[in-house]
Scaffold this motif. Sequence first.
Motif, PDB file in Angstrom:
ATOM      1  N   GLU A   1       0.815  -1.220   0.000  1.00  0.00           N
ATOM      2  CA  GLU A   1       0.000   0.000   0.000  1.00  0.00           C
ATOM      3  C   GLU A   1       0.848   1.270   0.000  1.00  0.00           C
ATOM      4  O   GLU A   1       0.330   2.355  -0.260  1.00  0.00           O
ATOM      5  CB  GLU A   1      -0.950   0.001   1.194  1.00  0.00           C
ATOM      6  CG  GLU A   1      -1.987  -1.113   1.175  1.00  0.00           C
ATOM      7  CD  GLU A   1      -2.898  -1.070  -0.058  1.00  0.00           C
ATOM      8  OE1 GLU A   1      -3.254   0.030  -0.504  1.00  0.00           O
ATOM      9  OE2 GLU A   1      -3.229  -2.156  -0.574  1.00  0.00           O
TER      10      GLU A   1
ATOM     11  N   GLY B   1       0.394   2.948  -3.171  1.00  0.00           N
ATOM     12  CA  GLY B   1      -0.876   3.577  -3.455  1.00  0.00           C
ATOM     13  C   GLY B   1      -1.545   2.977  -4.678  1.00  0.00           C
ATOM     14  O   GLY B   1      -1.532   1.773  -4.902  1.00  0.00           O
TER      15      GLY B   1
ATOM     16  N   VAL C   1       0.090   8.010  -3.658  1.00  0.00           N
ATOM     17  CA  VAL C   1      -0.792   7.879  -2.502  1.00  0.00           C
ATOM     18  C   VAL C   1      -1.537   9.184  -2.254  1.00  0.00           C
ATOM     19  O   VAL C   1      -0.939  10.267  -2.272  1.00  0.00           O
ATOM     20  CB  VAL C   1       0.021   7.495  -1.237  1.00  0.00           C
ATOM     21  CG1 VAL C   1      -0.871   7.471  -0.006  1.00  0.00           C
ATOM     22  CG2 VAL C   1       0.686   6.135  -1.425  1.00  0.00           C
TER      23      VAL C   1
ATOM     24  N   ALA D   1      -5.633   6.695   3.777  1.00  0.00           N
ATOM     25  CA  ALA D   1      -4.379   7.331   4.187  1.00  0.00           C
ATOM     26  C   ALA D   1      -3.963   6.948   5.603  1.00  0.00           C
ATOM     27  O   ALA D   1      -2.767   6.932   5.914  1.00  0.00           O
ATOM     28  CB  ALA D   1      -4.487   8.847   4.073  1.00  0.00           C
TER      29      ALA D   1
ATOM     30  N   ASP E   1      -2.030   3.780   4.695  1.00  0.00           N
ATOM     31  CA  ASP E   1      -0.961   3.993   3.720  1.00  0.00           C
ATOM     32  C   ASP E   1       0.132   4.901   4.270  1.00  0.00           C
ATOM     33  O   ASP E   1       1.327   4.596   4.195  1.00  0.00           O
ATOM     34  CB  ASP E   1      -1.520   4.620   2.438  1.00  0.00           C
ATOM     35  CG  ASP E   1      -2.535   3.727   1.737  1.00  0.00           C
ATOM     36  OD1 ASP E   1      -2.817   2.623   2.242  1.00  0.00           O
ATOM     37  OD2 ASP E   1      -3.051   4.135   0.681  1.00  0.00           O
ATOM     38  N   GLU E   2      -0.279   6.035   4.826  1.00  0.00           N
ATOM     39  CA  GLU E   2       0.712   7.002   5.305  1.00  0.00           C
ATOM     40  C   GLU E   2       1.354   6.546   6.610  1.00  0.00           C
ATOM     41  O   GLU E   2       2.516   6.886   6.876  1.00  0.00           O
ATOM     42  CB  GLU E   2       0.082   8.387   5.472  1.00  0.00           C
ATOM     43  CG  GLU E   2      -0.410   9.003   4.169  1.00  0.00           C
ATOM     44  CD  GLU E   2       0.722   9.384   3.221  1.00  0.00           C
ATOM     45  OE1 GLU E   2       1.889   8.978   3.428  1.00  0.00           O
ATOM     46  OE2 GLU E   2       0.441  10.100   2.242  1.00  0.00           O
TER      47      GLU E   2
ATOM     48  N   ASP F   1     -10.145   5.514  -3.895  1.00  0.00           N
ATOM     49  CA  ASP F   1      -8.699   5.239  -3.904  1.00  0.00           C
ATOM     50  C   ASP F   1      -8.366   3.752  -3.961  1.00  0.00           C
ATOM     51  O   ASP F   1      -7.244   3.350  -3.650  1.00  0.00           O
ATOM     52  CB  ASP F   1      -7.992   5.873  -2.693  1.00  0.00           C
ATOM     53  CG  ASP F   1      -8.105   7.391  -2.679  1.00  0.00           C
ATOM     54  OD1 ASP F   1      -8.185   7.986  -3.768  1.00  0.00           O
ATOM     55  OD2 ASP F   1      -8.113   7.972  -1.578  1.00  0.00           O
TER      56      ASP F   1
END
Length: 313
Positions: free
Chosen positions: A122, A125, A140, A147, A150-151, A274
């Motif tokens: 991930e 993204g 991403v 997020a 992912d972040e 997304d």
Amino acid sequence: MSEKRAVVLGAAGFIGSHLTDRLLAEGWRVTGMDNFITGTRRNLEHLSREPRFDFVEGDICQPLDAITGRVDAVLDFASPASPIDYLKHPFETLHVGSHGVENALRLAKRAGAVFVLSSTSEVYGDPLEHPQRESYWGNVNPIGPRAVYDEAKRFAEAITVAYRRYEKVDVRIARIFNTYGPRMRLDDGRIVPTFVAQALRGQPITVFGEGTQTRSFCYVDDNVEGIWRLLHARFQDPVNIGNPHEMTVLQFAEAVQRFVGSHCPIVHEPLPEDDPRVRRPDITRAKEVLGWEPRVGFEDGMRRTIAWFRERV
């Protein structure tokens, strides 16, 4: 040489519990930790009388001062990993990928241990490069609903590399692609348990969008073998751990119908925001550095997985 000891964070989770088994099988002592937000006690029940395994119930977002003595490896697999879980626990996901990872890194530094981070595909993204190589920086959305996961994982990689550069911690980063197998939760929302559970129950299989988005599926035994080899490799940059065999989501749904022997219909629902359109690892680095590639075929792995789910539906 005395017995090596590993600390597995997220030991009651899907991959964490299998990794714990592998370490024990290789003769290590293992201390597991989990707070059971998404892990289950059932995944560790078979170790209740294993003398080389001990368990600490706790949250790695708190200092890991309770873990003392010799530690040779710290393996951080503590994070919600499915959309249902990280959207239900957004702050816990962000915290475990930041405060939790740093606490794990501090433990590794204090003990002089190797640190293994379970990162994820991930971080790429919704990729503009296909297949995805470790050199790709990703695409991403930093404020989208995904997020929080992912972040968090992108930050986890950043702080891991910072501890490597500035604190001289010996680190490993595994970018894990879709993994499946026994011990997945039926309700975790990921594609394999969701489709299999629906087929076994005779319910419609729910495909998001037209089902043209692609995924790649790696059986858990292959995943653990890759992580085991990464632990012992002197390589500190990210390594993709996944199966490069790619198929569309619709093809996967049809395969589940076939394996289960179900005539349940396939229905289509709106595509989530997304949702990645493609996902396939380039595993050139894993082949060259680890001598690793997946060995379990898709049909074999799915039949093992379905047999496990069939007893629990």
